[in-house]
Design an enzyme around this catalytic site. Structure first.
Site, PDB file in Angstrom:
ATOM      1  N   VAL A  38       0.823  -1.223   0.000  1.00 56.90           N
ATOM      2  CA  VAL A  38       0.000   0.000   0.000  1.00 56.90           C
ATOM      3  C   VAL A  38       0.854   1.269   0.000  1.00 56.90           C
ATOM      4  O   VAL A  38       0.328   2.374  -0.098  1.00 56.90           O
ATOM      5  CB  VAL A  38      -0.973   0.039   1.210  1.00 56.90           C
ATOM      6  CG1 VAL A  38      -2.076  -0.986   1.047  1.00 56.90           C
ATOM      7  CG2 VAL A  38      -0.239  -0.125   2.519  1.00 56.90           C
ATOM      8  N   GLU A  39       2.154   1.107   0.133  1.00 54.54           N
ATOM      9  CA  GLU A  39       3.009   2.302   0.117  1.00 54.54           C
ATOM     10  C   GLU A  39       3.740   2.388  -1.230  1.00 54.54           C
ATOM     11  O   GLU A  39       3.167   2.784  -2.218  1.00 54.54           O
ATOM     12  CB  GLU A  39       3.968   2.282   1.318  1.00 54.54           C
ATOM     13  CG  GLU A  39       3.170   2.388   2.645  1.00 54.54           C
ATOM     14  CD  GLU A  39       4.022   2.486   3.879  1.00 54.54           C
ATOM     15  OE1 GLU A  39       4.884   3.368   3.943  1.00 54.54           O
ATOM     16  OE2 GLU A  39       3.828   1.653   4.786  1.00 54.54           O
ATOM     17  N   MET A  40       5.004   1.950  -1.293  1.00 58.06           N
ATOM     18  CA  MET A  40       5.733   2.119  -2.557  1.00 58.06           C
ATOM     19  C   MET A  40       5.590   0.906  -3.476  1.00 58.06           C
ATOM     20  O   MET A  40       5.853   0.981  -4.672  1.00 58.06           O
ATOM     21  CB  MET A  40       7.198   2.436  -2.245  1.00 58.06           C
ATOM     22  CG  MET A  40       7.311   3.775  -1.510  1.00 58.06           C
ATOM     23  SD  MET A  40       8.891   4.041  -0.685  1.00 58.06           S
ATOM     24  CE  MET A  40       9.837   4.781  -1.996  1.00 58.06           C
TER      25      MET A  40
END
Lengths: 335, 214
Positions: free
Chosen positions: A135-137
């Protein structure tokens, strides 16, 4: 000095603060002060080389570190926004709103555990976490290594920075380089530091009164202690977000709803505040510490009941403002 | 003259009796130097590993004050008890989670002024780390060592050279030295001998240890 003369003295705030500093050791909290670089615990006691730090800086600003190549570490930890993003909660590379506020990066060199819940035991481990998080990078490390190996700049600079490591480009060296850069983000010359060195006019009268409150009546010192204004601990401070915090990482009676005490250096630059970014101003943060103990619940025992006037709240905010010493960083030229 | 002879006989008898009833004799000492190329570790444990005479009935104490453990390392034999004391004005906790040594305990919330006992029920000759879940920078080590001949050196980390001396009887010869994150060191040292060894961490030499015995 008689009482009348003391009250009239232009230095009465200073005397109050110095008096409180003398009393502070009895209160058994690590004293506030300027951090000492000798106390930084480098991995294997090895200070990183200039090449490793420079490489880490380039990686920090490189969007190759995200799956869609649209996000770097600096996208969320923006140097111009107090190494945060100014948002309530972080936003991932595909626009997903994350569960917690983006923490700042000031003086992490002295920190013990990382992330709001302390799930990373080292800055090296932390640096890799958001890269791999879907969900981030959202980029798996083998793919990142492949990308970096394809860039002549990185081939050359990893080989120069890590001549003993084979291969030079690896999860270990990527994490080490980014963490090495992050450990250079040191803020240690705020008005507070100059005041502590004897420059009495470095802090305003309001900030000096705020410092006396910080150490005394307001009990901020219970958790925001030591040179970086954090006990590096985990406490439930009554921010009702439904997030179990530290308890998801480590079971125990002390961990439910507990989050890491953030360091307060440059706190003026790092809003919004709390693990969920739910409080927008420092004045409102102080008000939370007045209100939360009255509501009860399973709060940390450090959350003592306090009462402060509106003027005292402003004085505390002025003191927190005196912890401001920005760390200017010019973005690296990405190859 | 008769009186002097009598006194001499009494003195000899007293010495002989004292020798006979001594459980061991401190016949000498080992002394050593630790030299580090960089910042030294915070603590070093030196002990004679072939002694097993530590008093298991004696309760050991580890205190917490100013958000620190008051000792960097506590030596306690397996089967003994440790009293974790909180002399701070803030809540603490003590826990260990060392699966290799089988040390897995959590004393829960330890309020100011409390004393909570924990039995040393994990592996012998292990050094485990204990911490506080509330304050993760608080760290100390517990060494399950049966030996009476041990010394914990809390090092001044601004200095690279450190010395120690430990009284030991002739009956023990196996020296063990433990440093956090370093490879453990073990060697036999007889009276009159000397031993020099590299101090290695992650395959790299970070210092040397020289020990002699007299």
């Amino acid at each position: 000095m008689c009482l009348k003369a003391f009250v009239r003295s232009p230095f009465r705030g200073l005397w109050l603060v110095l008096g409180l500093l003398l009393i502070t050791p009895l209160a058994a909290q690590p004293p506030i002060g300027t951090p000492d670089e000798f106390d930084i615990e480098y991995p294997d006691d090895e200070e990183p080389s200039a090449e490793q730090v420079a490489l880490g800086k380039t990686l920090f600003f490189d969007t190759r570190l995200s799956g869609k190549q649209n996000m770097s570490c600096a996208s969320c930890h923006n140097p111009d926004l107090g190494f945060g993003d100014g948002l309530e909660k972080g936003v991932g590379s595909d626009g997903t709103i994350l569960g917690r506020n983006t923490p700042h990066l000031y003086n992490l060199a002295w920190n013990a555990l990382f992330f709001w819940d302390g799930r990373a035991a080292s800055l090296e481990e932390q640096a890799l976490g958001p890269i791999e998080s879907d969900v981030e990078m959202n980029l798996q490390l083998p793919e990142l290594i492949k990308r970096l190996k394809a860039v002549p700049f990185y081939q050359k600079h990893f080989a120069e920075a890590y001549p003993d490591q084979k291969p030079a480009i690896s999860e270990t060296t990527i994490g080490h380089a980014i963490a090495s850069f992050e450990r250079t983000l040191i803020s240690d010359n705020a008005p507070f530091d100059r005041f502590m060195k004897g420059e009495t006019e470095a802090m305003s009268e309001e900030a000096r009164r705020g410092m006396a409150l910080f150490l005394g009546k307001a009990r901020c010192i219970n958790c925001h202690n030591g040179p970086n204004f954090t006990d590096n601990g985990f406490h439930n401070i009554g921010v009702a977000s439904g997030d179990v915090g530290r308890a998801a990482v480590q079971k125990g009676v002390t961990t439910q709803g507990a989050f890491k005490t953030p360091g307060l250096r440059n706190v003026l630059l790092t809003g919004p505040y709390m693990h969920d970014g739910s409080i927008g101003s420092l004045g409102a943060v102080v008000q939370h510490y007045i209100d939360a103990p009255k509501k009860g619940g399973k709060l940390s025992p450090q959350m003592e009941k306090i009462e402060l006037s509106d003027l005292e709240i402003l004085d505390l905010v002025a003191f927190m403002g005196a912890l401001t010493d920005p760390v200017p960083v010019t973005p690296a030229k990405v190859p | 003259m008769v009186c002097d002879a009598l006194n001499l006989r009494r003195a000899v008898l007293a010495v002989a009796l004292a020798a006979a009833f001594l459980p061991y004799s401190h016949a000498g000492e080992i002394s050593g130097t630790l030299s580090f190329v960089k910042k030294p570790p915070s603590v070093v444990l030196v002990y004679m590993a072939d002694d097993t005479g530590a008093d298991k009935g004696k309760k050991r104490k580890l205190d917490q004050k100013d958000q620190q453990f008051t000792k960097k390392m506590l030596v306690a034999p397996k089967g003994s008890k440790i009293s974790f004391i909180n002399s701070d004005n803030t809540d603490h906790n003590v826990y260990a989670a060392d699966t290799d040594a089988g040390a897995d305990f959590d004393i829960g919330l330890a309020p100011p002024g409390s004393t909570i006992d924990q039995e040393v029920n994990w592996a012998e000759n292990a050094v485990i780390r204990v911490g506080c879940k509330i304050h993760p920078k608080m760290r100390a080590y517990v060494a399950t060592v049966d030996s009476r001949y041990n010394q914990v050196l809390e090092l001044d980390r601004t200095k690279q050279d450190h010395t120690f001396a430990l009284e030991v009887p002739d009956t023990v010869t196996l020296v063990r030295v433990w440093l956090p994150n370093y490879e453990p060191v073990e060697f036999t040292l007889e009276k009159g001998g000397e031993h020099k060894v590299d101090l290695i961490k992650k395959g790299k030499v970070y210092g040397t240890l020289t020990v002699s015995r007299k």
